[in-house]
Design a protein around this motif. Structure first.
Motif, PDB file in Angstrom:
ATOM      1  N   PRO A  33       0.781  -1.236   0.000  1.00  0.00           N
ATOM      2  CA  PRO A  33       0.000   0.000   0.000  1.00  0.00           C
ATOM      3  C   PRO A  33       0.816   1.292   0.000  1.00  0.00           C
ATOM      4  CG  PRO A  33      -0.817  -1.506   1.676  1.00  0.00           C
ATOM      5  CD  PRO A  33       0.470  -2.072   1.155  1.00  0.00           C
ATOM      6  N   TYR A  34       2.057   1.235   0.430  1.00  0.00           N
ATOM      7  CA  TYR A  34       2.806   2.471   0.659  1.00  0.00           C
ATOM      8  C   TYR A  34       4.085   2.559  -0.162  1.00  0.00           C
ATOM      9  CZ  TYR A  34      -0.325   2.337   4.638  1.00  0.00           C
ATOM     10  OH  TYR A  34      -1.444   2.254   5.418  1.00  0.00           O
ATOM     11  N   ALA A  35       4.359   3.734  -0.705  1.00  0.00           N
ATOM     12  CA  ALA A  35       5.567   3.956  -1.502  1.00  0.00           C
ATOM     13  C   ALA A  35       6.833   3.733  -0.675  1.00  0.00           C
ATOM     14  CB  ALA A  35       5.555   5.370  -2.085  1.00  0.00           C
ATOM     15  N   ALA A  36       6.813   4.103   0.604  1.00  0.00           N
ATOM     16  CA  ALA A  36       7.982   3.899   1.460  1.00  0.00           C
ATOM     17  C   ALA A  36       8.274   2.401   1.620  1.00  0.00           C
ATOM     18  CB  ALA A  36       7.768   4.538   2.829  1.00  0.00           C
ATOM     19  N   GLN A  37       7.222   1.585   1.656  1.00  0.00           N
ATOM     20  CA  GLN A  37       7.396   0.135   1.748  1.00  0.00           C
ATOM     21  C   GLN A  37       8.023  -0.412   0.463  1.00  0.00           C
ATOM     22  OE1 GLN A  37       6.948  -1.805   4.293  1.00  0.00           O
ATOM     23  NE2 GLN A  37       6.631  -3.865   3.525  1.00  0.00           N
ATOM     24  N   VAL A  38       7.638   0.146  -0.674  1.00  0.00           N
ATOM     25  CA  VAL A  38       8.234  -0.261  -1.958  1.00  0.00           C
ATOM     26  C   VAL A  38       9.749  -0.061  -1.899  1.00  0.00           C
ATOM     27  CG1 VAL A  38       8.400   0.285  -4.427  1.00  0.00           C
ATOM     28  CG2 VAL A  38       6.156   0.178  -3.313  1.00  0.00           C
ATOM     29  N   ARG A  39      10.176   1.107  -1.434  1.00  0.00           N
ATOM     30  CA  ARG A  39      11.617   1.382  -1.334  1.00  0.00           C
ATOM     31  C   ARG A  39      12.313   0.409  -0.389  1.00  0.00           C
ATOM     32  NH1 ARG A  39       9.371   6.481  -1.536  1.00  0.00           N
ATOM     33  NH2 ARG A  39       9.477   6.778   0.719  1.00  0.00           N
ATOM     34  N   LYS A  40      11.697   0.106   0.750  1.00  0.00           N
ATOM     35  CA  LYS A  40      12.296  -0.814   1.724  1.00  0.00           C
ATOM     36  C   LYS A  40      12.418  -2.224   1.146  1.00  0.00           C
ATOM     37  CE  LYS A  40      13.190   1.205   5.640  1.00  0.00           C
ATOM     38  NZ  LYS A  40      14.568   1.260   6.100  1.00  0.00           N
ATOM     39  N   ILE A  41      11.420  -2.679   0.424  1.00  0.00           N
ATOM     40  CA  ILE A  41      11.479  -4.018  -0.164  1.00  0.00           C
ATOM     41  C   ILE A  41      12.608  -4.087  -1.181  1.00  0.00           C
ATOM     42  CG2 ILE A  41      10.260  -5.687  -1.616  1.00  0.00           C
ATOM     43  CD1 ILE A  41       7.672  -4.784  -0.168  1.00  0.00           C
ATOM     44  N   TYR A  42      12.740  -3.049  -2.021  1.00  0.00           N
ATOM     45  CA  TYR A  42      13.861  -3.027  -2.976  1.00  0.00           C
ATOM     46  C   TYR A  42      15.198  -3.111  -2.250  1.00  0.00           C
ATOM     47  CZ  TYR A  42      11.649  -2.252  -7.514  1.00  0.00           C
ATOM     48  OH  TYR A  42      10.957  -2.415  -8.678  1.00  0.00           O
ATOM     49  N   GLU A  43      15.332  -2.397  -1.151  1.00  0.00           N
ATOM     50  CA  GLU A  43      16.581  -2.441  -0.378  1.00  0.00           C
ATOM     51  C   GLU A  43      16.856  -3.854   0.130  1.00  0.00           C
ATOM     52  OE1 GLU A  43      16.289   0.421   2.789  1.00  0.00           O
ATOM     53  OE2 GLU A  43      16.042   2.091   1.385  1.00  0.00           O
ATOM     54  N   ASN A  44      15.829  -4.538   0.623  1.00  0.00           N
ATOM     55  CA  ASN A  44      16.008  -5.876   1.195  1.00  0.00           C
ATOM     56  C   ASN A  44      16.273  -6.950   0.148  1.00  0.00           C
ATOM     57  OD1 ASN A  44      15.772  -5.065   3.833  1.00  0.00           O
ATOM     58  ND2 ASN A  44      13.602  -5.503   3.966  1.00  0.00           N
ATOM     59  N   ILE A  45      15.713  -6.837  -1.029  1.00  0.00           N
ATOM     60  CA  ILE A  45      15.912  -7.900  -2.017  1.00  0.00           C
ATOM     61  C   ILE A  45      17.247  -7.798  -2.736  1.00  0.00           C
ATOM     62  CG2 ILE A  45      13.466  -8.274  -2.402  1.00  0.00           C
ATOM     63  CD1 ILE A  45      13.897  -6.929  -5.166  1.00  0.00           C
ATOM     64  N   ASP A  46      17.927  -6.681  -2.578  1.00  0.00           N
ATOM     65  CA  ASP A  46      19.256  -6.566  -3.193  1.00  0.00           C
ATOM     66  C   ASP A  46      20.182  -7.685  -2.733  1.00  0.00           C
ATOM     67  OD1 ASP A  46      18.690  -4.427  -4.807  1.00  0.00           O
ATOM     68  OD2 ASP A  46      19.456  -2.928  -3.401  1.00  0.00           O
ATOM     69  N   ALA A  47      19.965  -8.187  -1.508  1.00  0.00           N
ATOM     70  CA  ALA A  47      20.822  -9.235  -0.958  1.00  0.00           C
ATOM     71  C   ALA A  47      20.483 -10.621  -1.507  1.00  0.00           C
ATOM     72  CB  ALA A  47      20.702  -9.246   0.562  1.00  0.00           C
ATOM     73  N   LEU A  48      19.340 -10.771  -2.143  1.00  0.00           N
ATOM     74  CA  LEU A  48      18.954 -12.083  -2.672  1.00  0.00           C
ATOM     75  C   LEU A  48      19.733 -12.415  -3.931  1.00  0.00           C
ATOM     76  CD1 LEU A  48      15.068 -11.987  -2.352  1.00  0.00           C
ATOM     77  CD2 LEU A  48      16.692 -13.110  -0.846  1.00  0.00           C
ATOM     78  N   ASP A  49      19.963 -13.674  -4.129  1.00  0.00           N
ATOM     79  CA  ASP A  49      20.676 -14.134  -5.321  1.00  0.00           C
ATOM     80  C   ASP A  49      19.663 -14.632  -6.351  1.00  0.00           C
ATOM     81  OD1 ASP A  49      22.694 -14.873  -7.039  1.00  0.00           O
ATOM     82  OD2 ASP A  49      22.999 -16.820  -6.086  1.00  0.00           O
ATOM     83  N   LEU A  50      18.815 -13.713  -6.839  1.00  0.00           N
ATOM     84  CA  LEU A  50      17.838 -14.059  -7.869  1.00  0.00           C
ATOM     85  C   LEU A  50      18.408 -13.668  -9.221  1.00  0.00           C
ATOM     86  CD1 LEU A  50      14.541 -12.844  -6.173  1.00  0.00           C
ATOM     87  CD2 LEU A  50      15.445 -15.163  -6.286  1.00  0.00           C
ATOM     88  N   ASP A  51      18.105 -14.460 -10.239  1.00  0.00           N
ATOM     89  CA  ASP A  51      18.731 -14.264 -11.541  1.00  0.00           C
ATOM     90  C   ASP A  51      18.449 -12.903 -12.178  1.00  0.00           C
ATOM     91  OD1 ASP A  51      16.098 -15.009 -11.834  1.00  0.00           O
ATOM     92  OD2 ASP A  51      16.483 -16.569 -13.326  1.00  0.00           O
ATOM     93  N   THR A  52      17.258 -12.407 -12.088  1.00  0.00           N
ATOM     94  CA  THR A  52      16.946 -11.128 -12.743  1.00  0.00           C
ATOM     95  C   THR A  52      16.102 -10.242 -11.837  1.00  0.00           C
ATOM     96  OG1 THR A  52      15.077 -12.195 -13.806  1.00  0.00           O
ATOM     97  CG2 THR A  52      17.084 -11.945 -15.142  1.00  0.00           C
ATOM     98  N   VAL A  53      16.677  -9.852 -10.699  1.00  0.00           N
ATOM     99  CA  VAL A  53      15.957  -9.022  -9.739  1.00  0.00           C
ATOM    100  C   VAL A  53      15.481  -7.727 -10.392  1.00  0.00           C
ATOM    101  CG1 VAL A  53      16.189  -7.700  -7.606  1.00  0.00           C
ATOM    102  CG2 VAL A  53      17.087 -10.009  -7.733  1.00  0.00           C
ATOM    103  N   SER A  54      16.213  -7.226 -11.359  1.00  0.00           N
ATOM    104  CA  SER A  54      15.814  -5.967 -11.996  1.00  0.00           C
ATOM    105  C   SER A  54      14.473  -6.088 -12.725  1.00  0.00           C
ATOM    106  CB  SER A  54      16.898  -5.489 -12.965  1.00  0.00           C
ATOM    107  OG  SER A  54      17.065  -6.443 -13.992  1.00  0.00           O
ATOM    108  N   SER A  55      14.083  -7.306 -13.130  1.00  0.00           N
ATOM    109  CA  SER A  55      12.796  -7.460 -13.806  1.00  0.00           C
ATOM    110  C   SER A  55      11.653  -7.718 -12.833  1.00  0.00           C
ATOM    111  CB  SER A  55      12.862  -8.594 -14.832  1.00  0.00           C
ATOM    112  OG  SER A  55      13.039  -9.835 -14.173  1.00  0.00           O
ATOM    113  N   LEU A  56      11.961  -7.829 -11.554  1.00  0.00           N
ATOM    114  CA  LEU A  56      10.937  -7.995 -10.535  1.00  0.00           C
ATOM    115  C   LEU A  56      10.211  -6.666 -10.375  1.00  0.00           C
ATOM    116  CD1 LEU A  56       9.815  -9.913  -8.329  1.00  0.00           C
ATOM    117  CD2 LEU A  56      11.512  -8.929  -6.801  1.00  0.00           C
ATOM    118  N   GLU A  57       8.899  -6.701 -10.436  1.00  0.00           N
ATOM    119  CA  GLU A  57       8.113  -5.474 -10.360  1.00  0.00           C
ATOM    120  C   GLU A  57       7.566  -5.303  -8.952  1.00  0.00           C
ATOM    121  OE1 GLU A  57       4.836  -3.288 -13.185  1.00  0.00           O
ATOM    122  OE2 GLU A  57       5.545  -5.291 -13.689  1.00  0.00           O
TER     123      GLU A  57
END
Length: 140
Positions: A33-57
């Motif tokens: 629901p919140y734009a601030a949460q969107v930013r926090k989730i992006y920060e947290n997933i940077d540590a994941l080893d997913l093949d194409t995190v940049s295509s995650l929406e």
């Protein structure tokens, strides 16, 4: 937010969950629901080893209007002592979040807080009847 990252990490290994389809990041959307949460989730997933995190929406509810993905992870954000739902009690906007998934929907939230709302209580009761509710231990 850590639960969202854990769910993404586990779901990226679809054979673990016997999903009838193989997921790639471009097929997964995360809504909150919140734009601030969107930013926090992006920060947290940077540590994941997913093949194409940049295509995650990852978008707010408003940002996902008119879009669909194979799998949607909806982070309701709400867990507080006052059990206040705030934005997550607006059912017109929630309709957008809950209807964006083509094949699967994962809702992350505090059940006791969400159940203070009659609509959420009915939705969670339905999910329980379908054996589709799990707790933190199932994800972590």
């Amino acid at each position: 937010m850590d639960v969202v990252s854990a769910a993404l990490d586990k779901l990226s290994l679809s054979t673990t969950y016997n999903l009838p389809f193989r997921l790639i990041c471009g097929q997964v959307g995360v809504i909150t629901p919140y734009a601030a949460q969107v930013r926090k989730i992006y920060e947290n997933i940077d540590a994941l080893d997913l093949d194409t995190v940049s295509s995650l929406e990852i978008k707010s509810v408003d940002g996902f209007q008119g879009r669909e993905k194979e799998l949607i992870i909806f982070s309701t954000v709400r867990a507080n002592a006052s059990r206040s739902l705030g934005f997550t009690s607006n059912w017109r906007r929630l309709n957008v979040a809950l209807t964006r998934a083509r094949r699967g929907l994962v809702v992350i939230g505090d059940e006791s807080t969400l159940c203070t709302d009659p609509q959420w209580r009915r939705w969670i009761a339905h999910a329980r009847k379908q054996n589709c509710v799990c707790d933190d231990a199932d994800i972590e």
